[in-house]
Design a protein around this motif. Structure first.
Motif, PDB file in Angstrom:
ATOM      1  N   VAL A  60       0.842  -1.200   0.000  1.00 30.22           N
ATOM      2  CA  VAL A  60       0.000   0.000   0.000  1.00 30.22           C
ATOM      3  C   VAL A  60       0.877   1.250   0.000  1.00 30.22           C
ATOM      4  O   VAL A  60       0.620   2.205  -0.745  1.00 30.22           O
ATOM      5  CB  VAL A  60      -0.972  -0.022   1.197  1.00 30.22           C
ATOM      6  CG1 VAL A  60      -1.601   1.343   1.433  1.00 30.22           C
ATOM      7  CG2 VAL A  60      -2.040  -1.087   0.982  1.00 30.22           C
ATOM      8  N   TYR A  82      -4.932  -4.237  -2.709  1.00 30.19           N
ATOM      9  CA  TYR A  82      -4.021  -4.275  -1.560  1.00 30.19           C
ATOM     10  C   TYR A  82      -4.576  -3.469  -0.392  1.00 30.19           C
ATOM     11  O   TYR A  82      -4.400  -3.851   0.766  1.00 30.19           O
ATOM     12  CB  TYR A  82      -2.625  -3.790  -1.945  1.00 30.19           C
ATOM     13  CG  TYR A  82      -1.885  -4.813  -2.752  1.00 30.19           C
ATOM     14  CD1 TYR A  82      -1.203  -5.866  -2.143  1.00 30.19           C
ATOM     15  CD2 TYR A  82      -1.880  -4.772  -4.139  1.00 30.19           C
ATOM     16  CE1 TYR A  82      -0.544  -6.826  -2.874  1.00 30.19           C
ATOM     17  CE2 TYR A  82      -1.223  -5.734  -4.895  1.00 30.19           C
ATOM     18  CZ  TYR A  82      -0.554  -6.758  -4.248  1.00 30.19           C
ATOM     19  OH  TYR A  82       0.088  -7.714  -4.975  1.00 30.19           O
ATOM     20  N   HIS A  83      -5.250  -2.369  -0.677  1.00 33.27           N
ATOM     21  CA  HIS A  83      -5.884  -1.591   0.383  1.00 33.27           C
ATOM     22  C   HIS A  83      -6.964  -2.420   1.074  1.00 33.27           C
ATOM     23  O   HIS A  83      -7.051  -2.436   2.300  1.00 33.27           O
ATOM     24  CB  HIS A  83      -6.498  -0.308  -0.193  1.00 33.27           C
ATOM     25  CG  HIS A  83      -5.504   0.678  -0.696  1.00 33.27           C
ATOM     26  ND1 HIS A  83      -4.912   0.569  -1.928  1.00 33.27           N
ATOM     27  CD2 HIS A  83      -4.985   1.785  -0.132  1.00 33.27           C
ATOM     28  CE1 HIS A  83      -4.078   1.574  -2.103  1.00 33.27           C
ATOM     29  NE2 HIS A  83      -4.097   2.328  -1.019  1.00 33.27           N
TER      30      HIS A  83
END
Length: 95
Positions: A60, A82-83
């Protein structure tokens, strides 16, 4: 097997097991690169990197850092995979 670079708005293909295309990877600070590589290698056998807080936070940070370089300090890369994975891993860690 090919996949797409994870940098915001990048459509370049990267090899399986790669996080970013080479030009975006070079924008990532060395310490962040090392964290990504170390945690990926340590957890890849069972896909554990997909829930590893250190790995996900480094990813991130890399994505957001690249977005700030390319689009300005006020820009956020958005809420990509990914967040989302990081938020889930953080929730599980507090339970």
């Amino acid at each position: 097997m090919k996949r797409q670079c994870d940098a915001f708005n990048c459509s370049r293909e990267v090899a399986s097991g790669r996080f970013l295309c080479l030009s975006h990877w070079r924008m990532v600070p060395v310490a962040t690169q090392q964290a990504i590589n170390t945690r990926y290698r340590a957890c890849r056998a069972d896909f554990g990197f997909l829930s590893d807080l250190v790995y996900l936070q480094a990813c991130v940070d890399a994505i957001d850092g690249i977005a700030k370089i390319e689009y300005g300090a006020g820009h956020q890369a958005g809420q990509g995979s990914y967040h989302r994975l990081l938020r889930v891993a953080q929730r599980k860690a507090t339970v």
